[in-house]
Design an enzyme around this catalytic site. Sequence first.
Site, short mmCIF file in Angstrom:
data_model
loop_
_atom_site.label_atom_id
_atom_site.label_comp_id
_atom_site.label_asym_id
_atom_site.label_seq_id
_atom_site.Cartn_x
_atom_site.Cartn_y
_atom_site.Cartn_z
N ASP A 282 -23.76 3.84 -20.93
CA ASP A 282 -23.76 4.41 -22.28
C ASP A 282 -23.46 3.31 -23.30
O ASP A 282 -22.42 2.66 -23.21
CB ASP A 282 -22.63 5.46 -22.25
CG ASP A 282 -22.64 6.39 -23.41
OD1 ASP A 282 -23.59 6.37 -24.19
OD2 ASP A 282 -21.65 7.14 -23.54
N ASP B 258 -25.30 13.30 -29.00
CA ASP B 258 -24.66 14.20 -28.03
C ASP B 258 -25.00 15.66 -28.34
O ASP B 258 -25.06 16.07 -29.50
CB ASP B 258 -23.15 14.06 -28.11
CG ASP B 258 -22.67 12.82 -27.39
OD1 ASP B 258 -23.51 11.96 -27.06
OD2 ASP B 258 -21.46 12.71 -27.16
C1 GAL Z 1 -20.96 9.62 -25.35
C2 GAL Z 1 -21.94 10.25 -24.40
C3 GAL Z 1 -21.28 11.48 -23.81
C4 GAL Z 1 -20.05 11.04 -23.08
C5 GAL Z 1 -19.13 10.27 -24.01
C6 GAL Z 1 -17.94 9.69 -23.28
O1 GAL Z 1 -21.55 8.52 -25.92
O2 GAL Z 1 -23.12 10.57 -25.09
O3 GAL Z 1 -22.19 12.14 -22.98
O4 GAL Z 1 -20.43 10.24 -21.99
O5 GAL Z 1 -19.80 9.22 -24.63
O6 GAL Z 1 -17.07 9.02 -24.13
#
Ligand code: GAL
Length: 451
Positions: A168, A229
Amino acid sequence: MHRRLRAPKLSAAALVLAAAAGLLVPAPGAAALDNGTARTPPMGWNSWNSYGCAIDEQLIRDSADALAASGLREAGYRYVVVDDCWMAPERDRAGRLVADPVRFPAGIKALADHVHALGLRFGLYQVPTERTCAQRGGALPGATGSRGHERQDAAAFAEWGVDYLKYDWCSPEGTLADQVAAFTLMRDALRDTGRPIVYSINPNSYHPDKNGARYDWSPVANLWRTTEDITAAWATRADPADGSAQGVLDITGVNARLAGQAGPGHWNDPDMLEVGVGGLSDDEARTHLALWAQMAAPLIAGNRLTAMPARIRDLLATPGVIAVDQDPLGAQGTVIDDREGRLVVSRPLADGGRSVSLTNTGDGPAVLATTAAAAGLPDAGSYAVTDLWTGRTATVAGPSVPFGAEVPGHGTAVYRLEPRAVADGPGQRWRARSPVKPSTSRCRLPSVLRV
Ligand code: GAL
């Protein structure tokens, strides 16, 4: 309350820059990643949507146990993915990643062993930049991202038995070229471990450019997030550029137009499921699942498995809808009608048929209809139609005969069509003389809802 599907805007300057870098489109002929994994969209469960950072090894074990005991494992939900916040704030002296010693005292390998013993697969979260999203947002101390440690981390994942990596971006910095380079580095590091690991990336997090929907990532990853998200809402109408979470309809508007780049081993990822998390009505939850299946999306549940009501379990396990999602042809469905109040998606299937979803984007009930011809089916005298919520079958007597249903507001009717007659019994028939037009007609389908 209807929104038409809109393509995200790419500024002229961004286009010029990306084109100059030769990066907007992958090199001609660049093959999609084939690491042997994710030949159909991955299915499983992830800790983030219900628990965020409040995770520990007991919760993950209990959730894996519940996945197996509930029958969702047999329905296809195989990957148990531990999202952000599993790490200790510091690497060890040798630079190795370490699990949080308080919340994961037995370590990641022991947890993966438990998951594997249940006949499930194990996934883990990490970032290519300095800080995980929780670290960047201040919810977790430290800066344990993989930058500069890619090969070491990939080796650790393989040693621990990781089968799925969620990687990510989590940084406002970096050009598209930087992202492609960083995500490719880990792709190659994973490959060189020799362990088949599903590679799931998100180029969008904390980044203003939302490159997940602006670049074909199929040569780089098995799945790539296309939007901000998800949140458990029908539509937030928020501007994703400022990092606001998006609802089911917002996300569909972005993800549905990317159908051409999906296929076995490489999938658009409209984010994890909010089914059973709260915030969606039952009709909206059904629409969410049906549209994700129509878009050949990964189905990663995010609800509390240890306290799952039977109706949520049954929805998540709906056999006909899961079969569409997992169809071996791997073609993502396309929007064939998004006029006011409706969204109709048709998906080609391996058996020569199609799945067709009729989503009522309005707030009140409406009769929605389409035809086999509009759905792209070949000419045939009749079509066998299966209602994928009830399993009941019916016959449509010709390519231009309208069929459909009265659909509640924000609900979805979803069918599987095959160009053949129904063999077993007459069932219901939609005939050429049906008074229903495949349009905005509000008249009632005489045969509707009796499929
Ligand atoms: C975001 C991601 C989420 C989750 C989160 C954790 O960027 O899109 O699905 O993984 O980080 O901090």
